[in-house]
Design an enzyme around this catalytic site. Structure first.
Site, PDB file in Angstrom:
ATOM      1  N   HIS A 197       0.844  -1.195   0.000  1.00  0.00           N
ATOM      2  CA  HIS A 197       0.000   0.000   0.000  1.00  0.00           C
ATOM      3  C   HIS A 197       0.879   1.244   0.000  1.00  0.00           C
ATOM      4  O   HIS A 197       1.221   1.796   1.039  1.00  0.00           O
ATOM      5  CB  HIS A 197      -0.916   0.002   1.230  1.00  0.00           C
TER       6      HIS A 197
ATOM      7  N   HIS B 140       1.800   5.066  -2.294  1.00  0.00           N
ATOM      8  CA  HIS B 140       1.388   6.059  -3.285  1.00  0.00           C
ATOM      9  C   HIS B 140       2.659   6.608  -3.930  1.00  0.00           C
ATOM     10  O   HIS B 140       3.385   7.387  -3.316  1.00  0.00           O
ATOM     11  CB  HIS B 140       0.576   7.178  -2.623  1.00  0.00           C
TER      12      HIS B 140
ATOM     13  N   ARG C  77       2.627   8.336  -6.723  1.00  0.00           N
ATOM     14  CA  ARG C  77       2.243   9.661  -7.247  1.00  0.00           C
ATOM     15  C   ARG C  77       2.492   9.857  -8.736  1.00  0.00           C
ATOM     16  O   ARG C  77       2.249  10.955  -9.252  1.00  0.00           O
ATOM     17  CB  ARG C  77       2.971  10.770  -6.475  1.00  0.00           C
TER      18      ARG C  77
ATOM     19  N   HIS D  55      -5.629  -0.337   5.900  1.00  0.00           N
ATOM     20  CA  HIS D  55      -5.333   0.483   7.089  1.00  0.00           C
ATOM     21  C   HIS D  55      -6.472   0.595   8.110  1.00  0.00           C
ATOM     22  O   HIS D  55      -6.935   1.695   8.412  1.00  0.00           O
ATOM     23  CB  HIS D  55      -4.869   1.875   6.672  1.00  0.00           C
TER      24      HIS D  55
ATOM     25  N   ASP E   8       0.982   2.687   3.766  1.00  0.00           N
ATOM     26  CA  ASP E   8       0.172   3.780   3.214  1.00  0.00           C
ATOM     27  C   ASP E   8       1.063   5.004   2.986  1.00  0.00           C
ATOM     28  O   ASP E   8       0.688   6.136   3.290  1.00  0.00           O
ATOM     29  CB  ASP E   8      -1.010   4.112   4.121  1.00  0.00           C
TER      30      ASP E   8
ATOM     31  N   HIS F 128       3.732  14.155   0.496  1.00  0.00           N
ATOM     32  CA  HIS F 128       3.223  15.473   0.131  1.00  0.00           C
ATOM     33  C   HIS F 128       4.371  16.471   0.219  1.00  0.00           C
ATOM     34  O   HIS F 128       5.245  16.360   1.092  1.00  0.00           O
ATOM     35  CB  HIS F 128       2.094  15.917   1.058  1.00  0.00           C
TER      36      HIS F 128
END
Length: 427
Positions: free
Chosen positions: A59, A61, A63, A230, A303, A307
């Site tokens: 899991h 990201h 992007r 999650h 997860d 950012h």
């Protein structure tokens, strides 16, 4: 290239054993396991270290495409390799959404020479809008290993029913982000005493649990393999435990931050502690740990949600949810779960290897002769203090800065190639 990994403690998460032995790697494959010598092989001394199947984070990201200023496949897999992961499964909430075969193919092409193996997850619905089903067979044909609208829960139960019916026919796992977004709407953190004190709108545990219950019932009805992403509450753990007792084909994951941090981490309005699902109460943390201990929770996944600094450097209510985790997860697992005796080493390793492979319907997750040499080596005594500025991820949004972690990866090998050694990435 030939490598002889010598004298390590080989972890078999399936047999639940630890064995002091050697591993010979040749031409990208595990050739032999036993008491070995080979004058032509480069020796990797592993005495006192745990030699594990390559870790998988199912899991993350990455992007890419669309948000490469936060992370991309190159930087994300470099962070993964440094964190001990030889494989990652990436979520489809990119721009454009990975809801068609072309995006899946694009991700796989970009990942061909990445520092870790990349397994893309396709979207459940077009645009992850929860209205129209994707061409799931096309996604699978292009290489998607599972289906999810992660971060955008499918609110319409009839749509989710049809998703599971089609996914079941394709023998694909549906990964569900369980959140009733009407109950969580406008919420900034867990609903409780801390949210009241900080004056922030809370997200009740019920927002997660009501969707956990719904999706378990849909899985039970359709026979579809359901994986709950999650989970974060005591009630969710209880629902999963009860479903497994009934024989429902459900699995679940927990993140390091949900078995480590509580709502108190938000004190001071720390945006790096703003995640979804939110950090909960201490009783929830203890329930997650117990779920990991008794096998209710099958997988530990990060997860990993990068950012940019400017996105988190705002007032709390304007900051996006998410924190990075690829480079701190293993240290947190060994420090918070293994050292206190909550999990044995084989149990912890299973939640990073054979279990995520099984959830996704993939082979692997075990060190056996004749299989690809995807290997992670852990030094259980090595300690480091987390310095966010030195992390390899493009983004630095971690709440674990200045934490001392013990039990760290010192080598990652992907398909027989050394990617990280002695805490240094090999270019």
């Amino acid at each position: 290239m030939r490598y002889l990994i010598k004298g390590g403690i080989v972890v078999d998460p399936v047999a639940d054993t630890l064995t002091c032995t050697d591993i010979l790697v040749e031409e990208g494959m595990i050739k032999e396991i036993g008491q070995l010598s080979d004058s032509e092989a480069e020796v990797i001394a592993a005495e006192g270290n745990y030699v594990c199947p390559g870790f998988m984070d199912m899991h993350v990201h990455l992007r890419e495409p669309g948000y490469e200023y936060k992370e991309d496949i190159v930087s994300g897999t470099r962070a993964a390799a440094m964190g001990g992961f030889t494989s990652v499964a990436c979520m489809p909430n990119t721009n454009p959404v990975a809801d068609n075969a072309a995006i899946i193919s694009h991700v796989l092409a970009k990942a061909r020479n990445a520092a870790a193996r990349v397994f893309p997850i396709g979207a459940l619905t077009k645009g992850s809008l929860g209205k129209e089903l994707t061409e799931m067979a096309d996604l699978k044909g292009a290489g998607a290993v599972a289906l999810s609208d992660d971060g955008m829960p499918v609110m319409n139960a009839d749509i989710m029913l049809r998703v599971m019916q089609y996914a079941s026919m394709l023998e694909m796992t549906v990964i569900s982000h369980c959140e009733d977004n009407k109950l969580s709407e406008g919420g900034q953190m867990h609903e409780g005493a801390v949210s009241a004190m900080l004056g922030l709108k809370g997200i009740p545990s019920l927002a997660e649990e009501i969707m956990v219950a719904r999706d378990i019932l849909l899985s039970e009805y359709t026979g579809c393999r359901l994986h709950l992403a999650h989970i974060s509450t005591e009630g969710s753990v209880r629902l999963v435990r009860q479903a497994k007792e009934r024989g429902v084909p459900v699995t679940a994951e927990a993140t390091p931050h949900h078995f480590t941090l509580t709502e108190e981490a938000v004190q001071g309005y720390s945006t790096n502690a703003k995640v979804n699902p939110p950090l909960r109460r201490q009783t929830d943390v203890e329930a997650i740990k117990e779920g990991l201990r008794d096998g209710t929770i099958d997988v530990i996944a990060t997860d990993h949600a990068p950012h940019a600094y400017h996105e988190k450097d705002v007032e709390f209510q304007y900051a996006p949810n998410g924190m990075i985790g690829l480079e701190t997860a293993v240290g947190l697992i060994f420090t918070q779960l293994v050292q206190p005796g909550i999990l044995t080493v084989p149990q912890a390793v299973a939640k990073l290897t054979c279990n995520p492979h099984r959830v996704l319907g993939l082979s692997g997750g075990r060190l056996l002769p004749g299989t690809p040499a995807n290997i992670t080596i852990i030094d259980p005594k090595l300690s480091e203090v987390v310095d966010p500025t030195k992390l390899l991820s493009k983004s630095k949004n971690t709440p674990f800065g200045r934490w001392k972690l013990t039990g760290l990866p010192v080598l990652t090998m992907k398909d027989g190639l050394l990617v990280m050694r002695d805490r240094q990435l090999l270019e």
